[in-house]
Design a protein around this motif. Structure first.
Motif, PDB file in Angstrom:
ATOM      1  N   PHE A 249     -48.929 -21.065 -48.679  1.00  0.00           N
ATOM      2  CA  PHE A 249     -49.265 -20.190 -47.510  1.00  0.00           C
ATOM      3  C   PHE A 249     -48.301 -19.684 -46.595  1.00  0.00           C
ATOM      4  O   PHE A 249     -48.158 -18.584 -46.137  1.00  0.00           O
ATOM      5  N   TYR A 250     -47.438 -20.708 -46.298  1.00  0.00           N
ATOM      6  CA  TYR A 250     -46.228 -20.419 -45.339  1.00  0.00           C
ATOM      7  C   TYR A 250     -45.400 -19.538 -46.027  1.00  0.00           C
ATOM      8  O   TYR A 250     -44.603 -18.442 -45.469  1.00  0.00           O
ATOM      9  N   VAL A 251     -45.206 -19.599 -47.271  1.00  0.00           N
ATOM     10  CA  VAL A 251     -44.467 -18.798 -48.123  1.00  0.00           C
ATOM     11  C   VAL A 251     -44.788 -17.174 -48.052  1.00  0.00           C
ATOM     12  O   VAL A 251     -44.025 -16.481 -47.790  1.00  0.00           O
ATOM     13  N   PHE A 252     -46.079 -17.086 -48.262  1.00  0.00           N
ATOM     14  CA  PHE A 252     -46.511 -15.748 -48.181  1.00  0.00           C
ATOM     15  C   PHE A 252     -46.597 -15.274 -46.933  1.00  0.00           C
ATOM     16  O   PHE A 252     -46.366 -14.046 -46.641  1.00  0.00           O
ATOM     17  N   TRP A 253     -46.807 -15.869 -45.925  1.00  0.00           N
ATOM     18  CA  TRP A 253     -46.856 -15.899 -44.381  1.00  0.00           C
ATOM     19  C   TRP A 253     -45.765 -15.148 -43.816  1.00  0.00           C
ATOM     20  O   TRP A 253     -45.697 -13.919 -43.376  1.00  0.00           O
ATOM     21  N   ASP A 254     -44.775 -15.738 -44.415  1.00  0.00           N
ATOM     22  CA  ASP A 254     -43.117 -15.318 -43.987  1.00  0.00           C
ATOM     23  C   ASP A 254     -42.754 -14.167 -44.577  1.00  0.00           C
ATOM     24  O   ASP A 254     -42.075 -13.200 -44.235  1.00  0.00           O
ATOM     25  N   ALA A 255     -43.048 -14.017 -46.241  1.00  0.00           N
ATOM     26  CA  ALA A 255     -42.689 -12.838 -47.009  1.00  0.00           C
ATOM     27  C   ALA A 255     -43.415 -11.563 -46.400  1.00  0.00           C
ATOM     28  O   ALA A 255     -42.733 -10.626 -46.366  1.00  0.00           O
ATOM     29  N   MET A 256     -44.485 -11.711 -45.699  1.00  0.00           N
ATOM     30  CA  MET A 256     -45.113 -10.137 -45.184  1.00  0.00           C
ATOM     31  C   MET A 256     -44.498  -9.866 -43.913  1.00  0.00           C
ATOM     32  O   MET A 256     -44.605  -8.641 -43.881  1.00  0.00           O
ATOM     33  N   LEU A 257     -43.454 -10.581 -43.371  1.00  0.00           N
ATOM     34  CA  LEU A 257     -42.911 -10.047 -42.133  1.00  0.00           C
ATOM     35  C   LEU A 257     -41.801  -9.153 -42.496  1.00  0.00           C
ATOM     36  O   LEU A 257     -41.411  -8.137 -41.845  1.00  0.00           O
ATOM     37  N   ILE A 258     -41.076  -9.370 -43.705  1.00  0.00           N
ATOM     38  CA  ILE A 258     -39.905  -8.657 -44.326  1.00  0.00           C
ATOM     39  C   ILE A 258     -40.367  -7.236 -44.575  1.00  0.00           C
ATOM     40  O   ILE A 258     -39.635  -6.271 -43.992  1.00  0.00           O
ATOM     41  N   PRO A 259     -41.223  -6.802 -45.094  1.00  0.00           N
ATOM     42  CA  PRO A 259     -41.497  -5.426 -45.496  1.00  0.00           C
ATOM     43  C   PRO A 259     -41.897  -4.819 -44.355  1.00  0.00           C
ATOM     44  O   PRO A 259     -41.707  -3.346 -44.133  1.00  0.00           O
ATOM     45  N   MET A 260     -42.811  -5.398 -43.544  1.00  0.00           N
ATOM     46  CA  MET A 260     -43.161  -4.768 -42.187  1.00  0.00           C
ATOM     47  C   MET A 260     -42.243  -4.412 -41.108  1.00  0.00           C
ATOM     48  O   MET A 260     -42.040  -3.199 -40.445  1.00  0.00           O
ATOM     49  N   TYR A 261     -41.219  -5.498 -41.352  1.00  0.00           N
ATOM     50  CA  TYR A 261     -39.966  -5.044 -40.363  1.00  0.00           C
ATOM     51  C   TYR A 261     -39.188  -3.872 -40.880  1.00  0.00           C
ATOM     52  O   TYR A 261     -38.738  -2.969 -40.080  1.00  0.00           O
ATOM     53  N   PHE A 262     -38.898  -3.739 -42.055  1.00  0.00           N
ATOM     54  CA  PHE A 262     -38.286  -2.447 -42.797  1.00  0.00           C
ATOM     55  C   PHE A 262     -38.985  -1.169 -42.463  1.00  0.00           C
ATOM     56  O   PHE A 262     -38.676  -0.213 -42.140  1.00  0.00           O
ATOM     57  N   LEU A 263     -40.599  -1.307 -42.726  1.00  0.00           N
ATOM     58  CA  LEU A 263     -41.545   0.065 -42.563  1.00  0.00           C
ATOM     59  C   LEU A 263     -41.259   0.410 -41.009  1.00  0.00           C
ATOM     60  O   LEU A 263     -41.340   1.700 -40.891  1.00  0.00           O
ATOM     61  N   ILE A 264     -41.259  -0.511 -39.941  1.00  0.00           N
ATOM     62  CA  ILE A 264     -41.151  -0.122 -38.708  1.00  0.00           C
ATOM     63  C   ILE A 264     -39.830   0.309 -38.466  1.00  0.00           C
ATOM     64  O   ILE A 264     -39.475   1.505 -37.722  1.00  0.00           O
ATOM     65  N   GLY A 265     -38.735  -0.358 -38.878  1.00  0.00           N
ATOM     66  CA  GLY A 265     -37.281  -0.100 -38.669  1.00  0.00           C
ATOM     67  C   GLY A 265     -36.921   1.195 -39.415  1.00  0.00           C
ATOM     68  O   GLY A 265     -35.937   1.754 -38.569  1.00  0.00           O
ATOM     69  N   ILE A 266     -37.329   1.630 -40.420  1.00  0.00           N
ATOM     70  CA  ILE A 266     -36.753   2.408 -41.044  1.00  0.00           C
ATOM     71  C   ILE A 266     -37.493   3.841 -41.037  1.00  0.00           C
ATOM     72  O   ILE A 266     -37.012   5.025 -40.804  1.00  0.00           O
ATOM     73  N   TRP A 267     -38.735   3.708 -40.991  1.00  0.00           N
ATOM     74  CA  TRP A 267     -39.763   5.049 -40.913  1.00  0.00           C
ATOM     75  C   TRP A 267     -40.386   5.233 -39.680  1.00  0.00           C
ATOM     76  O   TRP A 267     -41.320   6.035 -39.735  1.00  0.00           O
ATOM     77  N   GLY A 268     -40.031   4.490 -38.631  1.00  0.00           N
ATOM     78  CA  GLY A 268     -40.792   4.322 -37.537  1.00  0.00           C
ATOM     79  C   GLY A 268     -40.228   5.560 -36.645  1.00  0.00           C
ATOM     80  O   GLY A 268     -39.421   6.450 -37.165  1.00  0.00           O
ATOM     81  N   TYR A 269     -40.603   5.627 -35.186  1.00  0.00           N
ATOM     82  CA  TYR A 269     -40.245   6.632 -34.576  1.00  0.00           C
ATOM     83  C   TYR A 269     -38.967   6.226 -33.629  1.00  0.00           C
ATOM     84  O   TYR A 269     -38.240   5.412 -34.044  1.00  0.00           O
ATOM     85  N   ASP A 270     -38.799   6.703 -32.502  1.00  0.00           N
ATOM     86  CA  ASP A 270     -37.652   6.747 -31.559  1.00  0.00           C
ATOM     87  C   ASP A 270     -37.007   5.627 -31.301  1.00  0.00           C
ATOM     88  O   ASP A 270     -35.837   5.034 -31.550  1.00  0.00           O
ATOM     89  N   GLN A 271     -37.881   4.561 -30.891  1.00  0.00           N
ATOM     90  CA  GLN A 271     -37.575   3.143 -30.407  1.00  0.00           C
ATOM     91  C   GLN A 271     -37.865   2.053 -31.616  1.00  0.00           C
ATOM     92  O   GLN A 271     -38.168   1.228 -31.418  1.00  0.00           O
ATOM     93  N   ARG A 272     -37.837   2.638 -32.866  1.00  0.00           N
ATOM     94  CA  ARG A 272     -38.110   1.670 -34.059  1.00  0.00           C
ATOM     95  C   ARG A 272     -37.390   0.473 -34.289  1.00  0.00           C
ATOM     96  O   ARG A 272     -38.078  -0.642 -34.600  1.00  0.00           O
ATOM     97  N   ILE A 273     -35.913   0.532 -33.961  1.00  0.00           N
ATOM     98  CA  ILE A 273     -35.527  -0.879 -34.124  1.00  0.00           C
ATOM     99  C   ILE A 273     -35.527  -1.667 -33.163  1.00  0.00           C
ATOM    100  O   ILE A 273     -36.031  -3.029 -33.429  1.00  0.00           O
ATOM    101  N   TYR A 274     -35.839  -1.272 -31.819  1.00  0.00           N
ATOM    102  CA  TYR A 274     -36.432  -2.319 -30.716  1.00  0.00           C
ATOM    103  C   TYR A 274     -37.761  -2.756 -31.268  1.00  0.00           C
ATOM    104  O   TYR A 274     -37.786  -4.033 -30.894  1.00  0.00           O
ATOM    105  N   ALA A 275     -38.906  -2.059 -31.670  1.00  0.00           N
ATOM    106  CA  ALA A 275     -39.869  -2.482 -32.071  1.00  0.00           C
ATOM    107  C   ALA A 275     -40.007  -3.356 -33.161  1.00  0.00           C
ATOM    108  O   ALA A 275     -40.590  -4.677 -33.062  1.00  0.00           O
ATOM    109  N   ALA A 276     -39.112  -3.139 -34.222  1.00  0.00           N
ATOM    110  CA  ALA A 276     -39.346  -4.007 -35.445  1.00  0.00           C
ATOM    111  C   ALA A 276     -38.390  -5.342 -35.091  1.00  0.00           C
ATOM    112  O   ALA A 276     -38.909  -6.464 -35.367  1.00  0.00           O
ATOM    113  N   VAL A 277     -37.163  -5.200 -34.088  1.00  0.00           N
ATOM    114  CA  VAL A 277     -36.866  -6.734 -33.857  1.00  0.00           C
ATOM    115  C   VAL A 277     -37.639  -7.432 -33.025  1.00  0.00           C
ATOM    116  O   VAL A 277     -37.801  -8.515 -33.138  1.00  0.00           O
ATOM    117  N   LYS A 278     -38.490  -6.766 -32.052  1.00  0.00           N
ATOM    118  CA  LYS A 278     -39.307  -7.584 -31.269  1.00  0.00           C
ATOM    119  C   LYS A 278     -40.392  -8.145 -32.120  1.00  0.00           C
ATOM    120  O   LYS A 278     -40.792  -9.231 -31.793  1.00  0.00           O
TER     121      LYS A 278
END
Length: 277
Positions: free
Chosen positions: A137-166
């Motif tokens: 459960f924990y492995v999957f729980w943490d694994a899903m953070l990685i793709p969502m981080y990149f989805l926000i950080g690469i394909w997001g809008y103007d403040q995407r890096i701030y939002a992804a890191v937060k």
């Protein structure tokens, strides 16, 4: 047929296959979009097959699959489905193709990588819902953070890096506390029975003193409260929603935010009933 394993392994395998297709010049963008959509639709079909095979008259875990994984620590590949997780699995399978379609024209760069991250995210989310071993459960729980981080950080809008890191900092802080609580439960089971286990069903039966329950419950509850998110741990959400691409917002609102409540109902409340009250 191991339908539960197929439900998360298919999108992961599809993502790995897409990685092998060269597309540096973007000439295969159309192929990438259609391939990712086809894989997600096949996965949705698997979730519908799980729904069709589910016996609604039974309250037990169904379609259970169990394999030894790390025997020295009592860690198994142990998955199953019940009425709580069933519809969340189907929901994940249903929303992923919609998320891909919603970004058909709005996402114009790195189509291959975008498709891979969405499929990996789908695999991790379904993995959370089928896991009956807390380590898994924990492995999957943490694994899903990685793709969502990149989805926000690469394909997001103007403040995407701030939002992804937060987003990453908030959720990882809760995950660390949950990991400590999970390891504590395995140690307590070892002290009581002489054997480590991360089997959620066995841990339900573990006798835990009320005072200890409170501390362990707080560790789990904080991780899940951040994911819901509950006040005052909610400030990452407006940034993530505003900055995320459309597909990210669809998955974030449709599935990821449900995982906090799912964790409370599946893990925190039944493991620590006195503290939960």
């Amino acid at each position: 047929m191991p339908l539960l394993t197929l439900s998360w392994a298919l999108p992961l395998a599809g993502a790995l296959l897409l990685l092998l297709v060269p597309n540096k010049d973007g000439s295969r963008n159309g192929l990438m979009r259609w391939a990712a959509l086809a894989i997600s639709l096949v996965c949705f079909g698997v979730t519908l097959a799980i729904w069709a095979a589910f016996d609604a008259t039974s309250g037990d875990y169904q379609m259970v699959e169990r394999l030894r994984w790390i025997p020295a620590f009592g860690i198994d590949y142990y998955i199953g489905v019940d009425g709580i997780s069933l519809l969340l699995i189907v929901l994940t399978g249903f929303l992923t193709p919609i998320a891909l379609l919603s970004s058909w024209e709005s996402v114009e760069k790195k189509i291959k990588e975008f498709s891979v991250f969405v499929l990996v995210l789908e695999a991790a989310m379904i993995g959370v819902f089928v896991s009956l071993d807390l380590f898994l459960f924990y492995v999957f729980w943490d694994a899903m953070l990685i793709p969502m981080y990149f989805l926000i950080g690469i394909w997001g809008y103007d403040q995407r890096i701030y939002a992804a890191v937060k987003f990453m900092l908030y959720t990882m802080a809760g995950s660390v506390l949950m990991l400590i609580a999970i390891l504590t439960l395995a140690w307590m089971h070892s002290e009581a029975t002489g054997a480590y286990t991360f089997d959620l069903v066995k841990l339900y039966a573990l006798e835990i003193a009320p005072e200890t329950q409170r501390w362990l419950f707080l560790a789990f509850a904080l991780a899940f409260a951040i994911k819901v998110p509950l006040f005052p741990f909610h400030t990452w959400l407006p940034d993530a929603h505003v900055q995320a691409p459309t597909a990210g917002s669809v998955i974030l609102a449709g599935v990821l935010l449900k995982m906090g409540t799912y964790g409370l109902v599946r893990v925190a409340f039944p493991l620590f009933p006195v503290a939960a009250v």
